[in-house]
Design a protein around this motif. Sequence first.
Motif, mmCIF file in Angstrom:
data_model
loop_
_atom_site.group_PDB
_atom_site.id
_atom_site.type_symbol
_atom_site.label_atom_id
_atom_site.label_comp_id
_atom_site.label_asym_id
_atom_site.label_seq_id
_atom_site.Cartn_x
_atom_site.Cartn_y
_atom_site.Cartn_z
ATOM 1 N N GLY A 289 -5.792 4.678 -1.844
ATOM 2 C CA GLY A 289 -4.163 5.627 -1.633
ATOM 3 C C GLY A 289 -3.509 3.644 -1.332
ATOM 4 O O GLY A 289 -3.516 2.739 -1.844
ATOM 5 N N ARG A 290 -2.002 4.086 -1.988
ATOM 6 C CA ARG A 290 -0.947 3.365 -1.725
ATOM 7 C C ARG A 290 -0.085 4.398 -1.084
ATOM 8 O O ARG A 290 0.780 5.681 -1.120
ATOM 9 N N THR A 291 0.862 3.146 -0.617
ATOM 10 C CA THR A 291 1.512 3.489 0.469
ATOM 11 C C THR A 291 3.450 2.503 1.377
ATOM 12 O O THR A 291 3.048 1.156 0.827
ATOM 13 N N SER A 292 3.967 2.610 1.589
ATOM 14 C CA SER A 292 4.945 1.834 1.895
ATOM 15 C C SER A 292 5.272 1.979 3.324
ATOM 16 O O SER A 292 5.128 2.867 4.090
ATOM 17 N N ILE A 293 5.569 1.058 3.903
ATOM 18 C CA ILE A 293 6.135 1.090 5.476
ATOM 19 C C ILE A 293 7.307 -0.024 4.893
ATOM 20 O O ILE A 293 8.011 -0.973 4.437
ATOM 21 N N THR A 294 8.156 -0.342 6.675
ATOM 22 C CA THR A 294 9.640 -0.449 6.499
ATOM 23 C C THR A 294 9.538 -1.679 7.692
ATOM 24 O O THR A 294 9.330 -0.884 9.046
#
Length: 433
Positions: A289-294
Amino acid sequence: MNESLHSLIRKEYGKDCLKLTKDLEKTARKVANYRNHLRFNLRCLQADVIPRSAKLSSNIKGSRADKIIHSAERKLLNERVRQVNYTIKNLNNKKSDIFRELGDRLPTEIHNRVSQFTEHAQLAQHETTKSRQVEKFGRLATVSRADKDKNWRQKDNLIDHNIKDRWVRNLSDRQLSGSEQSLLEKGLNFAVASKRIQVTDIITATESAIRGASIGPNKAEELRSRKLGVVNTLFHRAESIITKDSDKIAEHQHLRKALGNCGYQDWAINKALNKDNSKPTASSTNQTGRTSITIPYHGDLSEKLKRIYRDHGITTHFKPTNTIRQSLVHPKDKQPKGRISGVVYGVRCSEEQACQDSYIGETAQPLHNRMLQHRRASSSGNDSSVFLHLKATGHHFDTKDVRILDREHRWFERGVKEAIWLPPETINFNIET
């Protein structure tokens, strides 16, 4: 036109002559207004500034679309100049016709008085309209410059220092120093470098990304191990920025505690701090999967973390911390502590001499409601550890002494922050421990 001249014309020469005299004055004022309007539009064309009334908008985006819209706006402005010229020409013709007709009806002396006062009225109207149009063009040019160049305020050759001084208005009795004035002039969105690295937010974002990207246990451990490659940067930053020895010791303890509570062993942290430690190899980017974080931005540290996350298929976004706006602008009243929800909180027994127990918890409810649940038995039979402690010892705690350690509205991230805040070296009565 003064009242005595109006009265004289009406008394001696009738209402028709008075009406022509007022029409002459009104036409002269219109000529003054339109001449200033013409100059305003010509200045806009010369400075490549488009007035709001000639602005066009479209939902089609792109550089070519912007050029087409800008070209059409300039053509509209040229058409306006042509129409204003035509209107001025018609008004001058009307003014000449009225003046000739008055010359036929009025004696030479009265006619000259009407001519002189009409010119005076036109000149006064011209000066009034001119100042208004100059001010309007100044505001329009400033807005247009800001649209074309977002950093125009930082360019010294475009900044009038008298205008710059008006950006910061000190309404307090305290005199601002030069460094304080310079800092405030940078704007409310300027972020001041923080001495303390927000380790809690970085660790929470990492664990959330591991969960969101469905990274397996082995890859997750590899990501955590690679992340230890920047631990040396964390400690080096603490050594470089913090000057007091006591603050350095406290920062080192904070870093070790935060990393240790999230599952990182002391030997791994010590290994990461070893300068001779070899650089880890890049991991595979084939993730499920591919996700993003801040995460908070902390210079080189954040850039290193971004590269590590990218190798695991995680997109990283940065957020500013400690901005001037966050420190100075508080438009809303401070919310009472009991009404705040989505928090990690700490409860300490009020019997300080006989009991040093503490409790770290998290809740999505308002804090006041959660404290009420700690004071009574649960209907489901699953009593909280705080209630069990109070029941067994007869101790109590004050709601006003409950500390809010962190805030997070997302359930998983709130649980990670709770685990970070759990103090393993102190006595506590959390059920989980």
